[in-house]
Design a protein around this motif. Structure first.
Motif, PDB file in Angstrom:
ATOM      1  N   UNK A 281     -11.803  -0.209  -6.263  1.00  0.00           N
ATOM      2  CA  UNK A 281     -10.342  -0.251  -6.186  1.00  0.00           C
ATOM      3  C   UNK A 281     -10.185   1.826  -5.292  1.00  0.00           C
ATOM      4  N   UNK A 282     -10.520   2.225  -6.355  1.00  0.00           N
ATOM      5  CA  UNK A 282     -10.135   3.742  -6.840  1.00  0.00           C
ATOM      6  C   UNK A 282     -11.048   4.591  -4.543  1.00  0.00           C
ATOM      7  N   UNK A 283     -12.082   3.344  -4.461  1.00  0.00           N
ATOM      8  CA  UNK A 283     -12.799   4.148  -3.056  1.00  0.00           C
ATOM      9  C   UNK A 283     -11.225   3.251  -1.814  1.00  0.00           C
ATOM     10  N   UNK A 284     -10.578   2.739  -2.711  1.00  0.00           N
ATOM     11  CA  UNK A 284      -9.828   1.743  -1.393  1.00  0.00           C
ATOM     12  C   UNK A 284      -8.852   2.412  -1.683  1.00  0.00           C
ATOM     13  N   UNK A 285      -8.132   3.058  -2.652  1.00  0.00           N
ATOM     14  CA  UNK A 285      -6.477   4.067  -3.105  1.00  0.00           C
ATOM     15  C   UNK A 285      -7.348   5.301  -1.788  1.00  0.00           C
ATOM     16  N   UNK A 286      -8.760   5.671  -2.320  1.00  0.00           N
ATOM     17  CA  UNK A 286      -8.614   6.441  -1.555  1.00  0.00           C
ATOM     18  C   UNK A 286      -8.747   6.635   0.132  1.00  0.00           C
ATOM     19  N   UNK A 287      -8.995   5.685   0.693  1.00  0.00           N
ATOM     20  CA  UNK A 287      -9.249   5.544   1.575  1.00  0.00           C
ATOM     21  C   UNK A 287      -7.494   5.454   2.165  1.00  0.00           C
ATOM     22  N   UNK A 288      -7.046   4.352   1.403  1.00  0.00           N
ATOM     23  CA  UNK A 288      -5.066   4.787   2.249  1.00  0.00           C
ATOM     24  C   UNK A 288      -4.631   6.427   1.818  1.00  0.00           C
ATOM     25  N   UNK A 289      -5.230   7.538   0.636  1.00  0.00           N
ATOM     26  CA  UNK A 289      -4.693   8.605   0.662  1.00  0.00           C
ATOM     27  C   UNK A 289      -5.110   9.553   1.827  1.00  0.00           C
ATOM     28  N   UNK A 290      -6.492   9.205   2.342  1.00  0.00           N
ATOM     29  CA  UNK A 290      -6.666   9.643   3.660  1.00  0.00           C
ATOM     30  C   UNK A 290      -6.292   9.553   4.965  1.00  0.00           C
ATOM     31  N   UNK A 291      -5.128   8.366   5.004  1.00  0.00           N
ATOM     32  CA  UNK A 291      -4.677   7.576   6.075  1.00  0.00           C
ATOM     33  C   UNK A 291      -3.597   8.890   5.969  1.00  0.00           C
ATOM     34  N   UNK A 292      -2.831   8.644   4.816  1.00  0.00           N
ATOM     35  CA  UNK A 292      -1.705   8.975   4.650  1.00  0.00           C
ATOM     36  C   UNK A 292      -1.359  10.236   3.056  1.00  0.00           C
TER      37      UNK A 292
END
Length: 893
Positions: A281-292
């Protein structure tokens, strides 16, 4: 002549001043249906302009702008459209297309102005009206947007996109039923419009109809399998249905199609967290943050996930290796939640909106975590610092609701320090803003707004107590309670009536005291009202600590109850050992200590025999009457204002004639003992009008309820609707009798309403943010003197015995509150032989059918056998509070 050659030749001729020759080449290629792009349209515009053909030049530059928009070159597109309207200011299509390009740039105010110019030239341009509506929607001017889409539809009723866009805006206004109708109209015009199917699913989701929403998203995907947003929305519907693994699969499919959408990565992270897969889950949120990186919600949920992960992993032997592998510094901090939020700050532009939103979240987290600290003061100080950082950026002018959240946090933090002057200053600012925002909200959005800021109004009571004004605090708590009751049952239209303390004192008598609870986000206040008191007594206790302990207790209790309620359709014998059932007695003992019932009782003189209990929020969920000794007879009131209305309406204690509705929804389940209960009560009362099974239609029952009966007995199914309390309902043969419908009836002749149905008194499924309004409240507000209802689905046999014994006591002359107390005490103490003997006596009622009589006799024999080798005086299993504590009486008593 190759394509590049003819364009080059036309350009060369134009540059040589031979515009006529260049035009001939361009016209020839257009007739041959050659593809015209940016360069071709721009050259054609220049040629027409040199030939002083303003109409042709304007159209060409307009088409050039459209071609640039198709390429995503919106700034250049606006410039091209500007050239078109400069040449021909009456070209309405160019003005409209210019508006679309401006919208694509996020310049929505300018876009609206541009569409307005198009409409001024051609009021019948439905495309301009529709696109104007889209721009207004992006500005948050939803009512104007709906009007604009309506104009487009009036001009062209078959324009399906306007219907779809209208539905989107109605959804934003919270008018989801209308939104659904609008999307349905779009689909009726164009059945393969996949966006309308997807948007229809979102409207259904908004209405809580998630299974239907899922079907609608699936239809969108069937039409266009690569529409990633439909896969994302499908995942949201599945998440709402607690089907988190399927939701994850849906989000993964959306990402396969488009891996650059931060919202999908964010939603995927939430699904993984719900599945307990916190590292992923943290990794997925990190991907969201990397995009925006500015997507503060992803930072927020990332922090929440890390907090939950750390709590779950603290006892794990490989926790430290997990920390080292992930290198998440927040996991190594004493407060991972706060630390993870602080990790976001260096990645955000200082003083940006997202930076301020994270500071707001840090303030809230500090207050939350302060509850578990021996020394909470540092957390309160950190909260104040974070709120103060957010305060000027999330201003009332630009971000009014966020500003209200900041003010709410500042009030709480200063109250924690008992800094009443500063807390009052922020409260006064917030109160003005709160009233402005609430007044401006459309009716459909008022409930959501009230729920979001329920704690803001609750803090006013804490402030008044801090000012040592207990009378004003009670009056304000009563006002908010009546406001919520009135608004929910009146569709958020009417202003509430609420009594003064001087008027309230009419309810207290030498033998009657009132216990009135108020639960804010941080404090639990117990008001005690007795005769001869100039002002209410506030229980001397640590109100903040009480609230924390109660919230922890409620969290455990509600979690266990949700688990139990979800399994209730199974055979009851499988649930006897469920944690909620097994721990109920111990849980009530803990609650008694948390609420300091002994301390309350010590405040009451020996003359007090009757207690009027007025709960608040989740305290409606629990059997408060079961916490008091047999010395007291307890009744509940939704509010003291309702109690005064009932007091003014003097009436006899008669319960005859009685309207008896028996098991209307026979197709749902067989309830043999409920039918025995109904038959026996019919026989006891004698003057009773029965409506049974399929005859108990909505029209029939509503019609009969409006006749001057003295009592109404309902045996069947009922439920509380946490999302929409006014939709809480009794199940009839052909539909639902809702709380809203009940309130609109005149039930002033009724001495008693008896609801022998599931969960007719409360819920245990959702937290109650402000005030509970259910079926009992609706019946009492409609004029019924007393309502007997249940807090949870009680064993059918025990319920039958309880109800029959209750009616026996009523017919013996006891008032309803005393009759209930008598029946509960009897059920707690009755032995198997005594119960068998009582059932046998009941079976001999001459009014019973032979079949009912025989069933009762058989049950009496079974009861004796169940006693087996037990002591003759030993109570039955019904001594457990599960069987008797659910029954509560709301009203006069």
């Amino acid at each position: 002549m190759g394509e590049q050659n003819w364009l080059a030749e036309a350009r060369e001729l134009f540059q040589q001043g031979k515009s006529e020759a260049a035009l001939e080449i361009l016209k020839e290629k257009m007739q041959q249906e050659a593809t015209f792009g940016v360069d071709e349209w721009e050259l054609l515009g220049c040629v027409f302009q040199s030939l002083e053909n303003s109409e042709g030049a304007a159209v060409s530059f307009d088409n050039c702008g459209n071609a640039l928009s198709d390429l995503g070159r919106y700034e250049e597109a606006v410039t091209s459209h500007d050239r078109a309207v400069a040449i021909n200011p009456d070209d309405y299509q160019a003005w409209s297309n210019r508006g679309n390009a401006l919208s694509n740039l996020g310049r929505y105010e300018e876009a609206v102005t541009s569409h307005d110019r198009a409409i001024a030239i051609n009021p019948d341009d439905y495309l301009a009206w529709d696109n104007r509506g889209n721009a207004l929607s992006n500005l948050g001017r939803y009512e104007e947007a709906v009007t604009s889409h309506n104009r487009a539809i009036a001009i062209n009723p078959d324009y399906y996109q306007a219907w779809d866009n209208r539905g989107i805006v109605l959804h934003c206004l919270g008018r989801c039923e209308e939104a659904l109708t609008s999307h349905d109209q779009a689909i009726a015009i164009k059945p393969d419009h996949y966006r309308a199917w997807d948007n229809r699913g979102s409207a259904l989701h908004c209405l809580g109809r998630c299974e239907e929403a899922l079907t609608s998203h699936d239809q969108a995907i069937a039409i266009k399998p690569d529409h990633y947003r439909a896969w994302d929305n499908r995942g949201s519907a599945l998440s709402r249905l607690d089907r988190h693994q399927e939701a994850l699969t849906s989000y993964n499919q959306a990402i396969t199609i488009n891996s650059d959408d931060c919202l999908t990565w964010y939603n995927r992270g939430n699904a993984l967290s719900d599945l307990g897969r916190y590292e992923e889950a943290v990794t997925s949120h990190d991907r969201a943050i990397a995009i925006n990186p500015d997507y503060y919600l992803a930072w927020f949920n990332r922090a929440t996930t890390i907090c939950t992960w750390s709590i779950r992993q603290l006892s794990s032997t490989d926790f430290m290796s997990t920390i080292q592998k992930r290198s998440i510094s927040a996991l190594q901090q004493p407060e991972p939640h706060i630390a993870a939020l602080q990790e976001a700050l260096p990645h955000l532009a200082e003083s940006s909106v997202s930076w301020a939103q994270i500071h707001l979240a840090i303030g809230d987290a500090c207050l939350k975590h302060s509850r578990a600290q021996q020394n909470p003061s540092p957390y309160w100080r950190d909260a104040i610092r974070s709120y103060q950082a957010a305060y000027p950026i999330l201003s009332a002018q630009k971000f009014p609701e966020d500003h209200l959240s900041v003010l709410q946090g500042l009030i709480r933090a200063h109250l924690a320090f008992e800094d009443i002057p500063n807390a009052r200053t922020f409260q006064q600012e917030g109160q003005q803003l709160f009233e402005q925002l609430r007044a401006a909200k459309p009716k459909a959005l008022k409930p959501t707004f009230e729920q979001k800021f329920a704690s803001f109004t609750q803090l006013e009571i804490d402030l008044l107590i801090g000012d040592q004004k207990p009378t004003a605090a009670l009056e304000q708590a009563e006002f908010y309670k009546n406001r919520c009751l009135t608004w929910i049952l009146h569709d958020w239209q009417n202003s509430p009536e609420s009594p003064s303390y001087a008027e309230i004192k009419a309810l207290v008598k030498p033998q009657t005291a009132i216990l009135y609870w108020h639960l804010s986000i941080d404090s639990l206040t117990t008001f005690i009202l007795m005769a001869g008191q100039d002002e209410p007594i506030i229980l001397s206790a640590d109100r903040r600590k009480q609230a924390q302990r109660l919230q922890q207790w409620l969290s455990t209790y509600n979690s266990q109850y949700r688990s139990y309620a979800n399994q209730k359709p199974k055979a009851d014998k499988h649930l006897v050992n469920h944690p909620w059932r097994k721990s109920l007695e111990n849980q009530l003992t803990k609650l008694r200590e948390i609420l300091q019932i002994d301390a309350i009782s010590a405040q009451l003189p020996d003359t007090i025999q009757n207690l009027i209990l007025v709960p608040h929020r989740d305290l409606h969920c629990v059997p408060l009457q079961a916490l008091f000794t047999e010395q007291f007879t307890c009744t509940f009131l939704p509010s003291l204002h309702i109690g005064l209305r009932l007091e003014a309406n003097q009436r006899s204690q008669e319960i005859i004639p009685l309207l008896n509705v028996d098991d209307p929804q026979t197709e749902q389940s067989e309830m043999p003992f409920a039918r025995i209960e109904s038959a026996v009560i019919q026989g006891l009362v004698k003057d009773a009008t029965p409506i049974q099974g399929q005859n108990a239609s909505l029209e029939k029952v509503t019609s009969e309820l409006q006749k001057p009966y003295k009592a109404f007995h309902f045996t069947g199914h009922g439920a509380y609707n946490a999302q929409n309390p006014s939709a809480s309902a009794l199940g009839l043969a052909d539909g639902l009798l809702t709380a809203k419908q009940i309130y609109q009836l005149n039930l002033s002749s009724y001495q008693l309403v008896c609801l022998a149905a599931c969960e007719t008194a409360l819920t245990g499924k959702e937290g109650i943010p402000d005030e509970y309004v259910g079926l009992a409240s609706a019946f009492v507000k409609a004029g019924a003197a007393n309502v007997l209802s249940t807090l949870w689905p009680v064993d059918e046999i025990a319920s039958a015995w309880m109800m029959i014994r209750f009616y026996q006591s009523l017919l013996a002359g006891q008032p309803p509150a005393t009759a209930l107390k008598t029946a509960q005490a009897w059920l707690q103490t009755v032995s198997h032989p005594a119960l068998a003997d009582w059932i046998t006596q009941v079976s001999q009622l001459p009014e019973l059918s032979p079949l009912t009589s025989d069933r009762l006799k058989a049950r009496a024999q079974n009861t004796l056998e169940e006693g087996g080798t037990m002591e003759p005086t030993q109570p039955t299993q019904y001594a457990h509070p599960y069987y008797w504590a659910a029954f509560t009486l709301t009203g006069r008593g």
